[in-house]
Motif scaffolding. Structure first.
Motif, PDB file in Angstrom:
ATOM      1  N   CYS A   1       8.173   6.296  -4.281  1.00 24.01           N
ATOM      2  CA  CYS A   1       6.923   5.702  -3.794  1.00 24.01           C
ATOM      3  C   CYS A   1       5.758   6.456  -4.422  1.00 24.01           C
ATOM      4  O   CYS A   1       5.918   7.583  -4.894  1.00 24.01           O
ATOM      5  N   GLY A   2       4.595   5.847  -4.366  1.00 27.42           N
ATOM      6  CA  GLY A   2       3.386   6.569  -4.760  1.00 27.42           C
ATOM      7  C   GLY A   2       3.043   7.575  -3.668  1.00 27.42           C
ATOM      8  O   GLY A   2       3.540   7.494  -2.541  1.00 27.42           O
ATOM      9  N   LYS A   3       2.194   8.525  -4.002  1.00 28.46           N
ATOM     10  CA  LYS A   3       1.738   9.524  -3.010  1.00 28.46           C
ATOM     11  C   LYS A   3       1.045   8.850  -1.845  1.00 28.46           C
ATOM     12  O   LYS A   3       1.241   9.189  -0.684  1.00 28.46           O
ATOM     13  N   GLN A   4       0.198   7.874  -2.161  1.00 33.88           N
ATOM     14  CA  GLN A   4      -0.526   7.141  -1.120  1.00 33.88           C
ATOM     15  C   GLN A   4      -1.087   5.860  -1.716  1.00 33.88           C
ATOM     16  O   GLN A   4      -1.158   5.725  -2.940  1.00 33.88           O
ATOM     17  N   ALA A   5      -1.476   4.947  -0.827  1.00 33.78           N
ATOM     18  CA  ALA A   5      -2.123   3.719  -1.282  1.00 33.78           C
ATOM     19  C   ALA A   5      -3.629   3.950  -1.258  1.00 33.78           C
ATOM     20  O   ALA A   5      -4.125   4.622  -0.354  1.00 33.78           O
TER      21      ALA A   5
ATOM     22  N   ASP B   1      -5.975   1.945  -0.593  1.00 36.78           N
ATOM     23  CA  ASP B   1      -6.752   1.252   0.446  1.00 36.78           C
ATOM     24  C   ASP B   1      -6.459   1.832   1.833  1.00 36.78           C
ATOM     25  O   ASP B   1      -7.344   2.263   2.534  1.00 36.78           O
ATOM     26  N   GLY B   2      -5.172   1.897   2.204  1.00 32.03           N
ATOM     27  CA  GLY B   2      -4.831   2.452   3.518  1.00 32.03           C
ATOM     28  C   GLY B   2      -4.954   3.966   3.535  1.00 32.03           C
ATOM     29  O   GLY B   2      -5.382   4.564   4.525  1.00 32.03           O
ATOM     30  N   ASP B   3      -4.550   4.605   2.424  1.00 28.02           N
ATOM     31  CA  ASP B   3      -4.768   6.049   2.238  1.00 28.02           C
ATOM     32  C   ASP B   3      -4.018   6.961   3.200  1.00 28.02           C
ATOM     33  O   ASP B   3      -4.343   8.136   3.280  1.00 28.02           O
ATOM     34  N   THR B   4      -3.042   6.439   3.944  1.00 23.07           N
ATOM     35  CA  THR B   4      -2.433   7.319   4.946  1.00 23.07           C
ATOM     36  C   THR B   4      -1.354   8.239   4.371  1.00 23.07           C
ATOM     37  O   THR B   4      -1.071   9.281   4.950  1.00 23.07           O
ATOM     38  N   ALA B   5      -0.710   7.830   3.290  1.00 30.66           N
ATOM     39  CA  ALA B   5       0.427   8.572   2.711  1.00 30.66           C
ATOM     40  C   ALA B   5       1.597   8.664   3.685  1.00 30.66           C
ATOM     41  O   ALA B   5       2.404   9.586   3.600  1.00 30.66           O
TER      42      ALA B   5
ATOM     43  N   GLY C   1       7.866   7.637   5.929  1.00 26.05           N
ATOM     44  CA  GLY C   1       8.305   6.728   6.999  1.00 26.05           C
ATOM     45  C   GLY C   1       9.565   5.970   6.609  1.00 26.05           C
ATOM     46  O   GLY C   1      10.510   5.850   7.403  1.00 26.05           O
ATOM     47  N   VAL C   2       9.595   5.468   5.382  1.00 29.05           N
ATOM     48  CA  VAL C   2      10.764   4.720   4.896  1.00 29.05           C
ATOM     49  C   VAL C   2      11.989   5.642   4.890  1.00 29.05           C
ATOM     50  O   VAL C   2      13.082   5.260   5.331  1.00 29.05           O
ATOM     51  N   ALA C   3      11.793   6.877   4.401  1.00 29.11           N
ATOM     52  CA  ALA C   3      12.915   7.829   4.350  1.00 29.11           C
ATOM     53  C   ALA C   3      13.469   8.084   5.750  1.00 29.11           C
ATOM     54  O   ALA C   3      14.683   8.077   5.971  1.00 29.11           O
TER      55      ALA C   3
END
Ligand SMILES: Cc1cc2nc3c(=O)[nH]c(=O)nc-3n(C[C@H](O)[C@H](O)[C@H](O)COP(=O)(O)OP(=O)(O)OC[C@H]3O[C@@H](n4cnc5c(N)ncnc54)[C@H](O)[C@@H]3O)c2cc1C
Length: 263
Positions: free
Chosen positions: A117-121, A123-127, A132-134
């Motif tokens: 995954c990327g470090k964070q998005a 727009d949402g920016d929560t990281a 969470g997926v893991a």
């Protein structure tokens, strides 16, 4: 080695307006792009596939039907398979429900050894979604990876970016990493890739296909609820002071004292 890459389509501008009635982002009128950090995730997956001498790079996104564009972009770069997790029932998902839904999606696309995954998005920016997926999949994870030092079918050793320097961390696979921009320089799509992407098959997965628990998806399945979103009122005015430095200092100190900020 099979690798899943989670990519998110985000507005390509910071000028997104908020619907004053619903408090949600008005995304329709703005150009959408692949979250920049996810470009590094795609690139790293392609490099790991090359390093391991084979395997599949499977890109997955949860979003509205138009998020298909992001998947085709990933195919143009070299991804092998693309999955669009989309259903009206997913609307309004917070990061917890997004993580649950993506985890169900990853389970549905066949066994993978590594999830990136990327470090964070932006727009949402929560990281929060990567970790969470893991957690939802019961897998180990390392966030903020700036370099993959070694990868085998069974384990991975990475450098995790820290405020000062980095940690070297090993973890067994399957597992998940989130990556920072220092990890690589993403490639550009080739003409051949762009042509392939136009006709590539995009697999659509809805709530039923994921056997998703309806109490864990969308707005109703989200533990966090946005009560109000608003743009702060811009303050203007104030008082301008000018003159000799000593006069200015005296004036500023007395003003700050009046404001009761210091004694
Ligand atoms: C109560 C609530 C309601 C919301 N309602 C809406 C809504 O109606 N519509 C809406 O669009 N957003 C909504 N959101 C925002 C939404 O929860 C987040 O956009 C989403 O959960 C991802 O979080 P993030 O942007 O902070 O991603 P981050 O955690 O910062 O992303 C990290 C990485 O996770 C992966 N990732 C994140 N999101 C996705 C995705 N969708 N698909 C694939 N990979 C992904 C990417 O690799 C990304 O680099 C809502 C949030 C809350 C709290």
């Amino acid at each position: 080695m099979n690798i899943a890459v989670c990519i998110k389509q985000v507005p390509g501008t910071t000028q997104v307006k908020i619907n004053p009635e619903t408090g949600t982002l008005m995304r329709d009128s703005v150009e959408a792009v692949v979250n920049p950090f996810d470009e590094y995730a795609i690139e790293e997956a392609l490099r790991v596939r090359e390093r391991m001498g084979g395997g599949l790079v499977k890109v997955i996104t949860m979003g509205p039907p138009q998020a298909e564009v992001a998947l085709r972009y990933a195919i143009s770069l070299g991804a092998d398979e693309a999955y669009l997790v989309t259903d009206r029932a997913f609307a309004g998902s917070d990061t917890w429900a997004t993580s649950y839904t993506l985890a169900r999606g990853i389970k549905a696309i066949g066994a993978v050894d590594l999830i990136i995954c990327g470090k964070q998005a932006i727009d949402g920016d929560t990281a929060q979604v990567g970790p969470g997926v893991a957690e939802m999949l019961g897998l180990p994870f390392v966030a903020w990876v700036r370099k993959i030092e070694e990868v085998t079918e069974k384990s991975i050793r990475v450098q995790r970016l820290m405020d000062e320097g980095h940690d070297v961390v090993s973890m067994p696979l399957p597992g998940l990493i989130t990556v920072v921009k220092e990890i690589n320089t993403p490639r550009m799509a080739s003409l051949r890739g762009k042509i392939k992407a136009k006709s590539a098959k995009i697999v659509t997965l809805n709530a039923e296909a994921l056997s998703a628990d309806k109490d864990k998806i969308g707005l109703t399945g989200s533990p966090t609820q946005v009560l109000r979103s608003f743009v702060p009122v811009r303050k203007s005015g104030g008082e301008k002071v000018s003159g000799e430095v000593s006069t200015l200092v005296t004036k500023i100190v007395s003003t700050v004292k009046e404001l009761n900020v210091i004694k």
